[in-house]
Design a protein around this motif. Sequence first.
Motif, PDB file in Angstrom:
ATOM      1  N   LEU A  68       2.659  -6.602  -4.468  1.00 52.55           N
ATOM      2  CA  LEU A  68       2.265  -5.725  -3.363  1.00 52.55           C
ATOM      3  C   LEU A  68       1.919  -6.532  -2.124  1.00 52.55           C
ATOM      4  CD1 LEU A  68      -0.026  -3.133  -5.182  1.00 52.55           C
ATOM      5  CD2 LEU A  68       2.345  -2.835  -4.456  1.00 52.55           C
ATOM      6  N   ASN A  69       2.401  -6.087  -0.976  1.00 52.80           N
ATOM      7  CA  ASN A  69       1.997  -6.645   0.298  1.00 52.80           C
ATOM      8  C   ASN A  69       0.515  -6.318   0.497  1.00 52.80           C
ATOM      9  OD1 ASN A  69       2.438  -7.980   2.677  1.00 52.80           O
ATOM     10  ND2 ASN A  69       3.628  -6.347   3.632  1.00 52.80           N
ATOM     11  N   THR A  70      -0.193  -7.060   1.326  1.00 56.74           N
ATOM     12  CA  THR A  70      -1.638  -6.831   1.488  1.00 56.74           C
ATOM     13  C   THR A  70      -1.965  -5.427   1.977  1.00 56.74           C
ATOM     14  OG1 THR A  70      -1.510  -7.823   3.685  1.00 56.74           O
ATOM     15  CG2 THR A  70      -2.212  -9.252   1.885  1.00 56.74           C
ATOM     16  N   ASP A  71      -1.087  -4.819   2.764  1.00 62.43           N
ATOM     17  CA  ASP A  71      -1.348  -3.467   3.266  1.00 62.43           C
ATOM     18  C   ASP A  71      -0.408  -2.431   2.635  1.00 62.43           C
ATOM     19  OD1 ASP A  71       0.914  -4.438   4.488  1.00 62.43           O
ATOM     20  OD2 ASP A  71       0.428  -3.649   6.469  1.00 62.43           O
ATOM     21  N   ALA A  72       0.090  -2.722   1.434  1.00 61.23           N
ATOM     22  CA  ALA A  72       1.038  -1.833   0.763  1.00 61.23           C
ATOM     23  C   ALA A  72       0.367  -0.537   0.328  1.00 61.23           C
ATOM     24  CB  ALA A  72       1.641  -2.530  -0.458  1.00 61.23           C
ATOM     25  N   GLU A  73       1.185   0.495   0.275  1.00 57.98           N
ATOM     26  CA  GLU A  73       0.738   1.801  -0.201  1.00 57.98           C
ATOM     27  C   GLU A  73       1.193   1.937  -1.655  1.00 57.98           C
ATOM     28  OE1 GLU A  73       0.987   6.398   1.353  1.00 57.98           O
ATOM     29  OE2 GLU A  73       2.637   5.062   1.814  1.00 57.98           O
ATOM     30  N   LEU A  74       0.245   2.121  -2.572  1.00 57.17           N
ATOM     31  CA  LEU A  74       0.547   2.290  -3.992  1.00 57.17           C
ATOM     32  C   LEU A  74       0.225   3.723  -4.381  1.00 57.17           C
ATOM     33  CD1 LEU A  74       1.390   1.155  -6.761  1.00 57.17           C
ATOM     34  CD2 LEU A  74      -0.977   0.391  -7.063  1.00 57.17           C
ATOM     35  N   ILE A  75       1.225   4.430  -4.880  1.00 51.68           N
ATOM     36  CA  ILE A  75       1.063   5.829  -5.277  1.00 51.68           C
ATOM     37  C   ILE A  75       1.380   5.929  -6.762  1.00 51.68           C
ATOM     38  CG2 ILE A  75       1.863   8.188  -4.910  1.00 51.68           C
ATOM     39  CD1 ILE A  75       2.683   7.255  -2.052  1.00 51.68           C
ATOM     40  N   ILE A  76       0.408   6.385  -7.541  1.00 46.70           N
ATOM     41  CA  ILE A  76       0.602   6.550  -8.984  1.00 46.70           C
ATOM     42  C   ILE A  76       0.426   8.022  -9.310  1.00 46.70           C
ATOM     43  CG2 ILE A  76      -0.207   5.942 -11.290  1.00 46.70           C
ATOM     44  CD1 ILE A  76      -1.091   3.251 -10.169  1.00 46.70           C
ATOM     45  N   GLU A  77       1.491   8.617  -9.865  1.00 46.91           N
ATOM     46  CA  GLU A  77       1.527  10.028 -10.215  1.00 46.91           C
ATOM     47  C   GLU A  77       1.050  10.917  -9.069  1.00 46.91           C
ATOM     48  OE1 GLU A  77      -0.174  10.845 -14.025  1.00 46.91           O
ATOM     49  OE2 GLU A  77       0.992   9.280 -14.991  1.00 46.91           O
ATOM     50  N   GLY A  78       1.549  10.642  -7.871  1.00 47.61           N
ATOM     51  CA  GLY A  78       1.284  11.481  -6.715  1.00 47.61           C
ATOM     52  C   GLY A  78       0.003  11.202  -5.960  1.00 47.61           C
ATOM     53  N   GLU A  79      -0.822  10.272  -6.425  1.00 45.68           N
ATOM     54  CA  GLU A  79      -2.085   9.957  -5.754  1.00 45.68           C
ATOM     55  C   GLU A  79      -2.080   8.535  -5.220  1.00 45.68           C
ATOM     56  OE1 GLU A  79      -5.755  10.922  -7.716  1.00 45.68           O
ATOM     57  OE2 GLU A  79      -4.790  12.500  -8.893  1.00 45.68           O
ATOM     58  N   ILE A  80      -2.521   8.382  -3.973  1.00 50.52           N
ATOM     59  CA  ILE A  80      -2.654   7.045  -3.393  1.00 50.52           C
ATOM     60  C   ILE A  80      -3.857   6.382  -4.038  1.00 50.52           C
ATOM     61  CG2 ILE A  80      -3.099   5.743  -1.281  1.00 50.52           C
ATOM     62  CD1 ILE A  80      -1.741   8.012   0.261  1.00 50.52           C
ATOM     63  N   VAL A  81      -3.648   5.170  -4.563  1.00 56.76           N
ATOM     64  CA  VAL A  81      -4.717   4.463  -5.268  1.00 56.76           C
ATOM     65  C   VAL A  81      -4.959   3.101  -4.638  1.00 56.76           C
ATOM     66  CG1 VAL A  81      -4.323   5.646  -7.468  1.00 56.76           C
ATOM     67  CG2 VAL A  81      -3.093   3.544  -6.971  1.00 56.76           C
ATOM     68  N   ASN A  82      -6.148   2.578  -4.837  1.00 56.35           N
ATOM     69  CA  ASN A  82      -6.520   1.248  -4.334  1.00 56.35           C
ATOM     70  C   ASN A  82      -6.792   0.316  -5.506  1.00 56.35           C
ATOM     71  OD1 ASN A  82      -6.401   1.890  -1.572  1.00 56.35           O
ATOM     72  ND2 ASN A  82      -8.403   2.862  -1.687  1.00 56.35           N
ATOM     73  N   VAL A  83      -5.794   0.121  -6.340  1.00 59.61           N
ATOM     74  CA  VAL A  83      -5.900  -0.781  -7.483  1.00 59.61           C
ATOM     75  C   VAL A  83      -4.767  -1.792  -7.408  1.00 59.61           C
ATOM     76  CG1 VAL A  83      -6.994   0.946  -8.969  1.00 59.61           C
ATOM     77  CG2 VAL A  83      -4.524   0.720  -8.978  1.00 59.61           C
ATOM     78  N   SER A  84      -4.882  -2.851  -8.170  1.00 60.07           N
ATOM     79  CA  SER A  84      -3.804  -3.837  -8.216  1.00 60.07           C
ATOM     80  C   SER A  84      -2.845  -3.495  -9.353  1.00 60.07           C
ATOM     81  CB  SER A  84      -4.393  -5.235  -8.397  1.00 60.07           C
ATOM     82  OG  SER A  84      -5.171  -5.270  -9.562  1.00 60.07           O
ATOM     83  N   LEU A  85      -1.712  -4.135  -9.345  1.00 60.88           N
ATOM     84  CA  LEU A  85      -0.737  -3.938 -10.410  1.00 60.88           C
ATOM     85  C   LEU A  85      -1.284  -4.543 -11.697  1.00 60.88           C
ATOM     86  CD1 LEU A  85       2.482  -4.942  -8.429  1.00 60.88           C
ATOM     87  CD2 LEU A  85       1.582  -2.652  -8.832  1.00 60.88           C
ATOM     88  N   ASP A  86      -0.984  -3.907 -12.833  1.00 59.85           N
ATOM     89  CA  ASP A  86      -1.448  -4.433 -14.118  1.00 59.85           C
ATOM     90  C   ASP A  86      -0.476  -4.071 -15.232  1.00 59.85           C
ATOM     91  OD1 ASP A  86      -2.011  -1.784 -14.963  1.00 59.85           O
ATOM     92  OD2 ASP A  86      -4.067  -1.921 -14.236  1.00 59.85           O
ATOM     93  N   GLU A  87      -0.794  -4.522 -16.436  1.00 57.68           N
ATOM     94  CA  GLU A  87       0.097  -4.344 -17.583  1.00 57.68           C
ATOM     95  C   GLU A  87       0.230  -2.888 -18.025  1.00 57.68           C
ATOM     96  OE1 GLU A  87      -3.998  -4.939 -18.977  1.00 57.68           O
ATOM     97  OE2 GLU A  87      -2.753  -6.227 -17.755  1.00 57.68           O
ATOM     98  N   VAL A 113       6.123  -2.795   0.413  1.00 59.54           N
ATOM     99  CA  VAL A 113       5.291  -2.168   1.429  1.00 59.54           C
ATOM    100  C   VAL A 113       4.850  -0.778   0.952  1.00 59.54           C
ATOM    101  CG1 VAL A 113       6.240  -3.447   3.381  1.00 59.54           C
ATOM    102  CG2 VAL A 113       7.293  -1.298   2.708  1.00 59.54           C
ATOM    103  N   LYS A 114       5.605  -0.240  -0.011  1.00 57.84           N
ATOM    104  CA  LYS A 114       5.246   1.041  -0.632  1.00 57.84           C
ATOM    105  C   LYS A 114       5.818   1.047  -2.038  1.00 57.84           C
ATOM    106  CE  LYS A 114       5.851   6.031  -0.165  1.00 57.84           C
ATOM    107  NZ  LYS A 114       6.487   7.103   0.641  1.00 57.84           N
ATOM    108  N   MET A 115       5.006   1.499  -2.993  1.00 59.65           N
ATOM    109  CA  MET A 115       5.457   1.603  -4.377  1.00 59.65           C
ATOM    110  C   MET A 115       4.982   2.929  -4.949  1.00 59.65           C
ATOM    111  SD  MET A 115       4.753  -0.868  -7.699  1.00 59.65           S
ATOM    112  CE  MET A 115       5.713  -2.244  -7.124  1.00 59.65           C
ATOM    113  N   VAL A 116       5.904   3.657  -5.539  1.00 59.97           N
ATOM    114  CA  VAL A 116       5.591   4.937  -6.185  1.00 59.97           C
ATOM    115  C   VAL A 116       5.860   4.778  -7.674  1.00 59.97           C
ATOM    116  CG1 VAL A 116       6.121   7.401  -6.327  1.00 59.97           C
ATOM    117  CG2 VAL A 116       6.180   6.237  -4.110  1.00 59.97           C
ATOM    118  N   ILE A 117       4.829   5.019  -8.482  1.00 61.83           N
ATOM    119  CA  ILE A 117       4.939   4.909  -9.935  1.00 61.83           C
ATOM    120  C   ILE A 117       4.919   6.325 -10.521  1.00 61.83           C
ATOM    121  CG2 ILE A 117       3.906   3.960 -12.047  1.00 61.83           C
ATOM    122  CD1 ILE A 117       4.609   1.770 -10.052  1.00 61.83           C
ATOM    123  N   HIS A 118       5.906   6.600 -11.405  1.00 64.69           N
ATOM    124  CA  HIS A 118       5.995   7.920 -12.053  1.00 64.69           C
ATOM    125  C   HIS A 118       5.576   7.822 -13.496  1.00 64.69           C
ATOM    126  CE1 HIS A 118       8.174   9.445  -8.553  1.00 64.69           C
ATOM    127  NE2 HIS A 118       8.872   8.324  -8.604  1.00 64.69           N
TER     128      HIS A 118
END
Length: 118
Positions: A68-87, A113-118
């Motif tokens: 993730l870029n430092t200002d990346a947008e991470l969306i997990i199951e439709g919600e923007i979250v402020n967590v890091s990537l993990d296993e 810059v943006k990641m959407v996890i389903h």
Amino acid sequence: MSIVRRLSLLPVILLLLTLGCGEQSEEEGKEKPHVRGMITDFEEKRGQVLIENKEDGGVESGPIWISLNTDAELIIEGEIVNVSLDETLVGRRAEVWIGRFIKQSYPPQTKAVKMVIH
């Protein structure tokens, strides 16, 4: 054509160029993801996930490491979250919009810059 007539067309041309640029900006917001596929691995030290990249139509284009870029947008199951990537993301489907650079390694590496996890 006289110079006055040419100059009177200049504002019209500038207006058309401005409108064309505005439409392009809207389309960029709806841009398709650059990387799409299943997360198959996680590298804790680098904070990266490995995605088996599949192009439209299911064609495989090979794995790619994504962090993730430092200002990346991470969306997990439709919600923007402020967590890091993990296993816990391994085995899930992801769509990723990347920055400008991809490291030429195997597998290649880049930052999202943006990641959407389903």
